[in-house]
Design a protein around this motif. Structure first.
Motif, PDB file in Angstrom:
ATOM      1  N   TYR A 203      55.660 -24.152  36.605  1.00  0.00           N
ATOM      2  CA  TYR A 203      54.321 -24.211  35.597  1.00  0.00           C
ATOM      3  C   TYR A 203      53.917 -25.701  35.990  1.00  0.00           C
ATOM      4  N   GLY A 204      52.563 -25.728  36.121  1.00  0.00           N
ATOM      5  CA  GLY A 204      51.595 -27.088  36.213  1.00  0.00           C
ATOM      6  C   GLY A 204      50.508 -26.953  35.433  1.00  0.00           C
ATOM      7  N   GLY A 205      50.254 -28.297  34.729  1.00  0.00           N
ATOM      8  CA  GLY A 205      48.908 -28.557  34.163  1.00  0.00           C
ATOM      9  C   GLY A 205      49.368 -29.117  32.930  1.00  0.00           C
ATOM     10  N   SER A 206      49.109 -30.687  32.800  1.00  0.00           N
ATOM     11  CA  SER A 206      49.388 -31.470  31.786  1.00  0.00           C
ATOM     12  C   SER A 206      51.004 -31.336  31.100  1.00  0.00           C
ATOM     13  N   VAL A 207      51.786 -31.366  31.893  1.00  0.00           N
ATOM     14  CA  VAL A 207      53.125 -31.549  31.811  1.00  0.00           C
ATOM     15  C   VAL A 207      53.349 -33.083  31.433  1.00  0.00           C
ATOM     16  N   LYS A 208      54.004 -33.211  30.098  1.00  0.00           N
ATOM     17  CA  LYS A 208      54.470 -34.437  29.794  1.00  0.00           C
ATOM     18  C   LYS A 208      55.945 -34.622  29.350  1.00  0.00           C
ATOM     19  N   SER A 209      56.213 -35.769  29.149  1.00  0.00           N
ATOM     20  CA  SER A 209      57.880 -35.836  28.591  1.00  0.00           C
ATOM     21  C   SER A 209      57.659 -35.268  27.159  1.00  0.00           C
ATOM     22  N   ASN A 210      56.886 -34.999  26.431  1.00  0.00           N
ATOM     23  CA  ASN A 210      57.107 -34.482  24.999  1.00  0.00           C
ATOM     24  C   ASN A 210      56.690 -32.856  25.041  1.00  0.00           C
ATOM     25  N   ASN A 211      56.267 -32.433  26.281  1.00  0.00           N
ATOM     26  CA  ASN A 211      56.147 -30.873  26.166  1.00  0.00           C
ATOM     27  C   ASN A 211      57.209 -30.070  27.232  1.00  0.00           C
ATOM     28  N   VAL A 212      57.705 -31.004  28.460  1.00  0.00           N
ATOM     29  CA  VAL A 212      58.357 -30.549  29.492  1.00  0.00           C
ATOM     30  C   VAL A 212      59.617 -29.637  29.068  1.00  0.00           C
ATOM     31  N   LYS A 213      60.364 -30.239  28.060  1.00  0.00           N
ATOM     32  CA  LYS A 213      61.759 -29.460  27.742  1.00  0.00           C
ATOM     33  C   LYS A 213      61.297 -27.908  27.021  1.00  0.00           C
ATOM     34  N   ASP A 214      60.309 -27.809  26.201  1.00  0.00           N
ATOM     35  CA  ASP A 214      59.873 -26.292  25.750  1.00  0.00           C
ATOM     36  C   ASP A 214      59.444 -25.561  26.780  1.00  0.00           C
ATOM     37  N   ILE A 215      58.729 -26.117  27.890  1.00  0.00           N
ATOM     38  CA  ILE A 215      58.308 -25.335  29.023  1.00  0.00           C
ATOM     39  C   ILE A 215      59.512 -24.913  29.847  1.00  0.00           C
ATOM     40  N   ILE A 216      60.330 -25.827  30.241  1.00  0.00           N
ATOM     41  CA  ILE A 216      61.432 -25.792  31.212  1.00  0.00           C
ATOM     42  C   ILE A 216      62.478 -24.736  30.633  1.00  0.00           C
ATOM     43  N   SER A 217      62.509 -24.616  29.421  1.00  0.00           N
ATOM     44  CA  SER A 217      63.582 -23.748  28.620  1.00  0.00           C
ATOM     45  C   SER A 217      63.261 -22.250  28.514  1.00  0.00           C
ATOM     46  N   VAL A 221      60.603 -19.590  33.509  1.00  0.00           N
ATOM     47  CA  VAL A 221      59.972 -20.720  34.348  1.00  0.00           C
ATOM     48  C   VAL A 221      60.835 -21.603  34.820  1.00  0.00           C
ATOM     49  N   ASP A 222      60.796 -21.868  36.409  1.00  0.00           N
ATOM     50  CA  ASP A 222      61.937 -22.543  37.111  1.00  0.00           C
ATOM     51  C   ASP A 222      61.744 -23.919  37.291  1.00  0.00           C
ATOM     52  N   GLY A 223      60.672 -24.325  36.837  1.00  0.00           N
ATOM     53  CA  GLY A 223      60.338 -26.023  36.933  1.00  0.00           C
ATOM     54  C   GLY A 223      59.044 -26.430  36.705  1.00  0.00           C
ATOM     55  N   ALA A 224      58.612 -27.523  37.095  1.00  0.00           N
ATOM     56  CA  ALA A 224      57.367 -27.904  36.711  1.00  0.00           C
ATOM     57  C   ALA A 224      56.636 -28.818  37.893  1.00  0.00           C
ATOM     58  N   LEU A 225      55.474 -28.728  37.998  1.00  0.00           N
ATOM     59  CA  LEU A 225      54.594 -29.459  38.843  1.00  0.00           C
ATOM     60  C   LEU A 225      54.030 -30.287  38.041  1.00  0.00           C
ATOM     61  N   ILE A 226      54.138 -31.589  38.404  1.00  0.00           N
ATOM     62  CA  ILE A 226      53.572 -32.725  37.519  1.00  0.00           C
ATOM     63  C   ILE A 226      52.670 -33.707  38.226  1.00  0.00           C
ATOM     64  N   GLY A 227      51.383 -33.757  37.841  1.00  0.00           N
ATOM     65  CA  GLY A 227      50.489 -34.746  38.284  1.00  0.00           C
ATOM     66  C   GLY A 227      50.440 -36.089  37.752  1.00  0.00           C
ATOM     67  N   GLY A 228      49.538 -36.414  36.754  1.00  0.00           N
ATOM     68  CA  GLY A 228      48.944 -37.671  36.143  1.00  0.00           C
ATOM     69  C   GLY A 228      50.555 -38.396  35.584  1.00  0.00           C
TER      70      GLY A 228
END
Ligand code: PEP
Length: 242
Positions: A203-217, A221-228
């Motif tokens: 998943y990619g789109g505004s992933v940050k340290s405060n939402n990544v755990k919820d998304i990754i779990s 979802v097998d991971g994250a694409l992180i920009g900013g």
């Protein structure tokens, strides 16, 4: 080629048109990698820094942000998949929405790029995503299925290709779909066609340290694409931490 099944999750940093040698040195010196070696960390700097970062990397993989759809020839300014493999680059983002929108890349180009990468034993990370208008029209799944059908080459399989779901309206905006929407969309991507059942989908789109755990779990979802957020070594360290 990297064995994707060796990893439980993938964290891909897309630095876009940012960074210089000093930035790279500082970033690497401050970055702390997860103890869990089943987490695959990939950094995608600008093309001009691929060689430098390949030579200075410790414990992470290097990815390109783009590649030519052409193998070789009179294509001034282009970078071939073969030349990326010369630099120890293992992954390459293709079809990012900025490439689709600003540089008018089509699914057919993305298909050729991905095929060239696979032929050179690099892993394409193929981006798909709906615009806000398409989301509001309720045609997200249709759009994604069409993008996947046209941009994934015949030579692709779950062992040599990663898919990234990046809603265009979530990139760099601070907005994200709900956790349930992300899981449902990933479920759709994996199940609408048996070919994609076992693909790794980030998943990619505004992933940050405060939402990544919820998304990754989420199970789909097998991971994250992180920009900013990948441009700050402390924040990126928090994103990938155990
Ligand atoms: C991206 O550019 O692929 C991206 C996900 O950006 P951001 O994390 O800044 O939304």
């Amino acid at each position: 080629m990297i064995k994707l099944d060796d990893f439980s999750s993938f964290f891909v940093a897309n630095w876009k048109l940012n960074g210089n040698f000093q930035f790279i040195d500082q970033f690497i010196s401050k970055l702390s990698l997860p103890k869990d070696r089943s987490k695959c960390v990939v950094i995608c700097p600008s093309s001009i820094h691929l060689d430098y970062i390949s030579k200075h990397k410790i414990g992470f993989y290097v990815g390109s942000q783009n590649v030519s759809q052409h193998k070789e020839g009179a294509f001034t300014g282009e970078i071939s998949a073969e030349s990326l493999s010369d630099l120890n680059v293992s992954f390459c983002i293709v079809g990012h929405s900025e490439r689709r929108q600003i540089f008018y890349e089509k699914d057919e180009d993305i298909n050729l790029k991905s095929a060239n990468l696979i032929a050179n034993k690099l892993i394409p990370i193929v981006c798909v995503g709906e615009t806000l208008e398409q989301k509001e029209k309720g045609i997200t799944n249709q759009v994604l299925a069409k993008q996947l059908k046209a941009s994934i080459p015949n030579s692709s399989n779950f062992g040599n290709t990663i898919i990234a779901y990046e809603p265009v309206w979530a990139i760099g905006t601070g907005l994200t779909p709900t956790i349930e929407e992300i899981n449902n969309t990933h479920h759709f991507l994996k199940n609408h066609n048996p070919k994609f059942n076992n693909y790794k989908i980030l998943y990619g789109g505004s992933v940050k340290s405060n939402n990544v755990k919820d998304i990754i779990s989420l199970s789909n979802v097998d991971g994250a694409l992180i920009g900013g957020a990948s441009l700050n070594s402390d924040e990126f360290t928090k994103i990938i931490e155990d």
